[in-house]
Design an enzyme around this catalytic site. Structure first.
Site, PDB file in Angstrom:
ATOM      1  N   CYS A 104      49.394  -2.943  16.276  1.00  0.00           N
ATOM      2  CA  CYS A 104      49.711  -4.278  15.755  1.00  0.00           C
ATOM      3  C   CYS A 104      49.236  -5.328  16.760  1.00  0.00           C
ATOM      4  CB  CYS A 104      51.220  -4.377  15.537  1.00  0.00           C
ATOM      5  SG  CYS A 104      51.790  -6.015  15.050  1.00  0.00           S
ATOM      6  N   CYS A 149      52.716  -7.273  18.135  1.00  0.00           N
ATOM      7  CA  CYS A 149      53.732  -6.659  19.014  1.00  0.00           C
ATOM      8  C   CYS A 149      53.257  -5.380  19.683  1.00  0.00           C
ATOM      9  CB  CYS A 149      55.024  -6.407  18.233  1.00  0.00           C
ATOM     10  SG  CYS A 149      54.967  -4.937  17.178  1.00  0.00           S
ATOM     11  N   CYS A 166      54.205  -4.419   9.778  1.00  0.00           N
ATOM     12  CA  CYS A 166      54.672  -3.698  10.962  1.00  0.00           C
ATOM     13  C   CYS A 166      56.200  -3.683  10.973  1.00  0.00           C
ATOM     14  CB  CYS A 166      54.129  -4.425  12.194  1.00  0.00           C
ATOM     15  SG  CYS A 166      54.802  -3.856  13.750  1.00  0.00           S
ATOM     16  N   CYS A 221      44.660  -1.074   2.979  1.00  0.00           N
ATOM     17  CA  CYS A 221      43.600  -2.060   3.135  1.00  0.00           C
ATOM     18  C   CYS A 221      44.106  -3.097   4.137  1.00  0.00           C
ATOM     19  CB  CYS A 221      43.325  -2.683   1.764  1.00  0.00           C
ATOM     20  SG  CYS A 221      41.965  -3.845   1.757  1.00  0.00           S
ATOM     21  N   CYS A 279      57.764  -5.910  14.247  1.00  0.00           N
ATOM     22  CA  CYS A 279      57.780  -7.376  14.336  1.00  0.00           C
ATOM     23  C   CYS A 279      57.768  -8.041  12.966  1.00  0.00           C
ATOM     24  CB  CYS A 279      56.600  -7.879  15.162  1.00  0.00           C
ATOM     25  SG  CYS A 279      54.997  -7.676  14.369  1.00  0.00           S
TER      26      CYS A 279
HETATM   27 ZN   LIG Z   1      54.117  -5.619  15.084  1.00  0.00          ZN
END
Ligand SMILES: [Zn+2]
Length: 141
Positions: free
Chosen positions: A50, A53, A98, A121, A101
């Site tokens: 990510c 985070c 995610c 995607c 976060c």
């Molecule tokens: Zn994250």
């Protein structure tokens, strides 16, 4: 931001710490233009984390060329992603983000390759690639 999110930065804090294009995708559910991400052609072994985070989201072994212009994967790292229905385009789509976060990553469709049949995607700008052998950056609190 989802309830289970472990990072509780405010939108303003994320806005201050991320490039504008990444902030727009991650925290305003934007979509980058196709064919704009260098990660489309990233074929090295490694981990996609990510961009906000730094939680690992996908392994390179799950990446494939979907021909859509966005980095695509058939399987996330277990527990890394949460989903919700999204009606923005009139037809329902499944948004994913995610789990740590709450940052928006992309949409998942059921036209992917085996063994899962799923196509994650992903916006390239919402990911950071860490090649195998390099240390993952510390998680952002
Ligand atoms: Zn994250």
């Amino acid at each position: 931001m989802s309830d289970e999110a472990a990072v509780n930065k405010t939108k303003a804090e994320w806005r201050a710490s991320l490039p504008g294009d990444a902030f727009g995708v991650l925290f305003e559910e934007g979509t980058e233009r196709p064919w704009t991400s260098a990660l489309n052609t990233e074929k090295r072994a490694g981990t996609f984390i990510c961009a906000a985070c730094h939680q690992p989201l996908f392994e390179s072994a799950a990446k494939y060329d979907s021909g859509t212009g966005w980095p695509s994967f058939f399987q996330p790292i277990p527990g890394a992603l949460g989903t919700k229905r999204d009606w923005k385009m009139f037809l329902p789509r499944t948004e994913y983000h995610c789990t740590r976060c709450g940052g928006h990553q992309g949409h998942v469709f059921d036209d992917g390759p085996q063994p899962t049949g799923q196509r994650y995607c992903n916006n390239g700008v919402a990911l950071t690639f860490v090649p195998e052998g390099e240390e993952l950056p510390p998680l952002v609190d």
